[in-house]
Design a protein around this motif. Sequence first.
Motif, short mmCIF file in Angstrom:
data_model
loop_
_atom_site.label_atom_id
_atom_site.label_comp_id
_atom_site.label_asym_id
_atom_site.label_seq_id
_atom_site.Cartn_x
_atom_site.Cartn_y
_atom_site.Cartn_z
N ALA A 3 -37.00 11.84 25.32
CA ALA A 3 -37.06 11.85 26.66
C ALA A 3 -37.89 13.23 27.04
N ALA A 4 -38.66 13.54 28.12
CA ALA A 4 -38.45 14.78 28.75
C ALA A 4 -37.81 15.31 29.05
N THR A 5 -36.96 14.65 29.81
CA THR A 5 -35.72 15.27 30.54
C THR A 5 -34.69 14.03 30.28
N ILE A 6 -33.21 14.37 30.28
CA ILE A 6 -32.33 13.54 31.01
C ILE A 6 -31.21 14.67 31.72
N ASP A 7 -30.02 14.12 32.88
CA ASP A 7 -29.26 13.98 33.25
C ASP A 7 -28.10 14.44 32.21
N LEU A 8 -26.93 15.52 32.69
CA LEU A 8 -25.72 15.61 31.78
C LEU A 8 -25.37 16.01 33.31
N ASN A 9 -23.88 14.86 32.91
CA ASN A 9 -23.05 15.16 34.41
C ASN A 9 -21.26 15.17 33.59
N SER A 10 -20.42 15.89 34.70
CA SER A 10 -19.59 16.00 34.13
C SER A 10 -18.66 15.47 35.04
N ASP A 11 -17.15 15.04 34.77
CA ASP A 11 -15.78 14.18 36.70
C ASP A 11 -15.01 15.92 36.53
N THR A 46 -33.20 11.23 21.26
CA THR A 46 -35.16 11.28 21.17
C THR A 46 -35.03 9.37 20.09
N ALA A 47 -33.90 9.36 19.81
CA ALA A 47 -34.37 7.83 19.47
C ALA A 47 -33.83 6.29 19.52
N GLY A 48 -32.98 6.57 21.36
CA GLY A 48 -32.69 5.48 21.73
C GLY A 48 -31.64 4.90 20.55
N ALA A 65 -20.57 19.82 17.15
CA ALA A 65 -21.76 19.45 16.39
C ALA A 65 -21.90 18.50 16.23
N GLU A 66 -21.11 17.34 16.26
CA GLU A 66 -21.13 16.43 15.89
C GLU A 66 -21.57 15.37 17.36
N VAL A 67 -20.79 15.55 18.02
CA VAL A 67 -21.02 14.88 19.26
C VAL A 67 -22.57 15.04 19.97
N ALA A 68 -23.05 16.96 19.85
CA ALA A 68 -24.25 17.39 20.38
C ALA A 68 -25.57 16.85 18.70
N ALA A 69 -25.04 16.11 18.31
CA ALA A 69 -26.31 15.75 16.75
C ALA A 69 -26.27 13.90 17.36
N ARG A 70 -25.39 13.35 18.43
CA ARG A 70 -24.84 11.81 18.60
C ARG A 70 -26.42 11.46 19.31
N MET A 71 -25.85 12.66 20.30
CA MET A 71 -26.83 12.88 22.08
C MET A 71 -28.09 13.00 21.65
N VAL A 72 -28.90 13.93 21.09
CA VAL A 72 -29.62 13.98 20.39
C VAL A 72 -30.68 13.03 19.78
N VAL A 105 -29.54 2.48 22.67
CA VAL A 105 -29.20 2.69 23.50
C VAL A 105 -30.25 3.71 24.34
N ARG A 106 -30.44 3.63 25.54
CA ARG A 106 -30.99 3.95 27.36
C ARG A 106 -30.48 4.65 27.81
N ALA A 107 -30.34 5.53 27.91
CA ALA A 107 -29.65 6.59 29.43
C ALA A 107 -30.60 7.16 30.10
N ASP A 108 -30.22 7.40 31.36
CA ASP A 108 -30.34 8.36 31.74
C ASP A 108 -29.35 9.26 32.43
#
Length: 261
Positions: free
Chosen positions: A4-12, A205-207, A194-201, A219-222
């Motif tokens: 994906a070219a872009t992704i949103d990152l949110n937090s509570d 990138t792979a869905g 590090a684990e979380v970051a790798a999961r999100m990449v 998983v598809r996410a905006d």
Amino acid sequence: MAAAATIDLNSDLGEGFGAWGLGDDEAMLDVVTSANVACGFHAGDPRTLLATCAQAVARGVVIGAQVGYRDLAGFGRRFIDYEPADLVADVLYQIGALDGLARAAGGRVRYVKPHGALYNAIVHHEEQAAAVVEAVHRYDPALPVLGLPGSAFLRRAMAAGLPTRAEAFADRGYTPQGTLVPRGEAGALLHDPAEVAARMVRLVTAGELTAVDGTVLPVRADSLCVHGDSPGAVAMARAVAAALGAAGVRLAPFNPDTVRA
């Protein structure tokens, strides 16, 4: 799936109350692109919420209303069996209150995301999902909603004509059914940046991501969520942002212009 070219990152955010602080909102606002700001029902007092909105506006971070159950003592993490009309009114009240504070700070509410037990309930609870959808639609039918893919909430929102955005959680474990592992159960919370970051990449990138039993889930996410109240939340958000950037993914709000001025 191509990257994906872009992704949103949110937090509570905005979840302190009076003299009791929770999380480092200012540091998190330097990382995220969208802020799910509490609305005073599960957390947040007016002064805290106004300050959070002002800080978000100053950084160009999009403000979302994080609506929840009227449950300060339980932080909105206890299910409440609402009458639908009561839930409609409570959600309307929360959106309106936060939108007023956001406007006073020079911004506005640009999306709605349910919180905690309400978020989890409306994955399957049809009546409560319908009530939240009705409230958002009555406030502004162009207001996007953020929720779990495959949920009753997003299905009903789409049917009502609301813009829908799918969310994935960086710091939460998933069941083989694609829902969140309940808090308190093994694997519910992830703590290694590090684990979380790798999961999100991998997700972006792979869905796909791996559930607690090893099942690979499509998983598809905006938008990706890092909880602002978890230990090490800012370090985790920074790790996710850095890893996504290294993978060629740019952080940007999800369709902020879908909401009328």
